[in-house]
Scaffold this motif. Structure first.
Motif, PDB file in Angstrom:
ATOM      1  N   CYS A 199      25.641  63.322  15.311  1.00  0.00           N
ATOM      2  CA  CYS A 199      26.371  64.204  14.398  1.00  0.00           C
ATOM      3  C   CYS A 199      25.584  65.495  14.244  1.00  0.00           C
ATOM      4  O   CYS A 199      24.406  65.469  13.877  1.00  0.00           O
ATOM      5  N   TRP A 219      25.438  69.110  12.309  1.00  0.00           N
ATOM      6  CA  TRP A 219      25.911  69.751  11.073  1.00  0.00           C
ATOM      7  C   TRP A 219      25.987  71.253  11.292  1.00  0.00           C
ATOM      8  O   TRP A 219      24.987  71.888  11.616  1.00  0.00           O
ATOM      9  N   ALA A 276      31.767  74.270  13.775  1.00  0.00           N
ATOM     10  CA  ALA A 276      31.787  73.046  14.576  1.00  0.00           C
ATOM     11  C   ALA A 276      32.764  73.143  15.748  1.00  0.00           C
ATOM     12  O   ALA A 276      32.446  72.741  16.866  1.00  0.00           O
ATOM     13  N   VAL A 297      35.688  67.949  11.013  1.00  0.00           N
ATOM     14  CA  VAL A 297      34.928  67.389  12.139  1.00  0.00           C
ATOM     15  C   VAL A 297      35.678  67.625  13.444  1.00  0.00           C
ATOM     16  O   VAL A 297      36.908  67.694  13.466  1.00  0.00           O
ATOM     17  N   GLU A 302      35.276  65.966  17.454  1.00  0.00           N
ATOM     18  CA  GLU A 302      34.584  65.045  18.345  1.00  0.00           C
ATOM     19  C   GLU A 302      34.584  65.635  19.750  1.00  0.00           C
ATOM     20  O   GLU A 302      35.576  66.229  20.182  1.00  0.00           O
ATOM     21  N   VAL A 362      29.720  64.460  17.225  1.00  0.00           N
ATOM     22  CA  VAL A 362      30.655  64.890  16.198  1.00  0.00           C
ATOM     23  C   VAL A 362      30.067  66.158  15.600  1.00  0.00           C
ATOM     24  O   VAL A 362      28.907  66.179  15.179  1.00  0.00           O
ATOM     25  N   LEU A 407      30.226  68.535  12.521  1.00  0.00           N
ATOM     26  CA  LEU A 407      30.657  68.475  11.124  1.00  0.00           C
ATOM     27  C   LEU A 407      30.468  69.839  10.482  1.00  0.00           C
ATOM     28  O   LEU A 407      29.372  70.397  10.515  1.00  0.00           O
TER      29      LEU A 407
END
Length: 160
Positions: A9, A11, A16, A51, A53, A62, A64
């Motif tokens: 993940c 951030w 994103a 989010v 993917e 991912v 975020l």
């Protein structure tokens, strides 16, 4: 151990989706997955991307959109083991272009601030040579470099 592979993940502060698209343009073996939006009553703005993917080189990610609280640091980086100098040159240029930055010893930051280590074929073998003198000379040469030059590291290793 878990039977499912890890998902990393990352951030971001609102970028994103742009980051996923960027990484998919740099790494040719990739695909985009689900995009999830912030729902009503959540900490984010309803309807904006929460989010995204994506997968590159078999690694699941991912992205975020969590806000500015947690920027990337060099404490975490991704290594790219390259088959040859041409592949290393490609990744080095792609990741430092458009706002990325060179660092030291093959490390770069991309335009989102994520750190990568671009490692040409032969570099690891030189700095971990079983002959401690060769390894030390190769490592000393590497420590002076931004982009790794395996031929120069080899010359330094052989100079003893």
């Amino acid at each position: 151990m878990a039977s499912n592979p890890f998902t990393t993940c990352l951030w971001f502060d609102g970028a994103a989706e742009a980051a996923a698209d960027y990484y998919l343009s740099v790494f040719k073996d990739g695909k985009r997955g689900r995009v999830g939006l912030y729902p009503e009553g959540s900490p984010g703005v309803a309807g904006e991307v929460m989010v995204v993917e994506f997968e590159i080189n078999g690694q699941r990610f991912v992205g975020l959109n969590g806000g500015p609280q947690f920027p990337f640091t060099e404490a975490v980086s991704f290594q790219i083991h390259c088959a040859d100098d041409a592949e290393a040159d490609y990744y080095y240029e792609a990741l430092t272009g458009d706002g990325g930055q060179e660092s030291a010893c093959g490390w770069v930051k991309d335009k989102f601030g994520l750190s990568w280590q671009v490692i040409p074929a032969g570099a690891i073998e030189l700095i971990s040579d079983p002959d401690p003198g060769r390894a030390a000379r190769a490592t000393a040469a590497m420590m002076k470099m931004k982009k790794l030059d395996v031929a120069e590291m080899r010359r330094a290793a052989d100079a003893g």
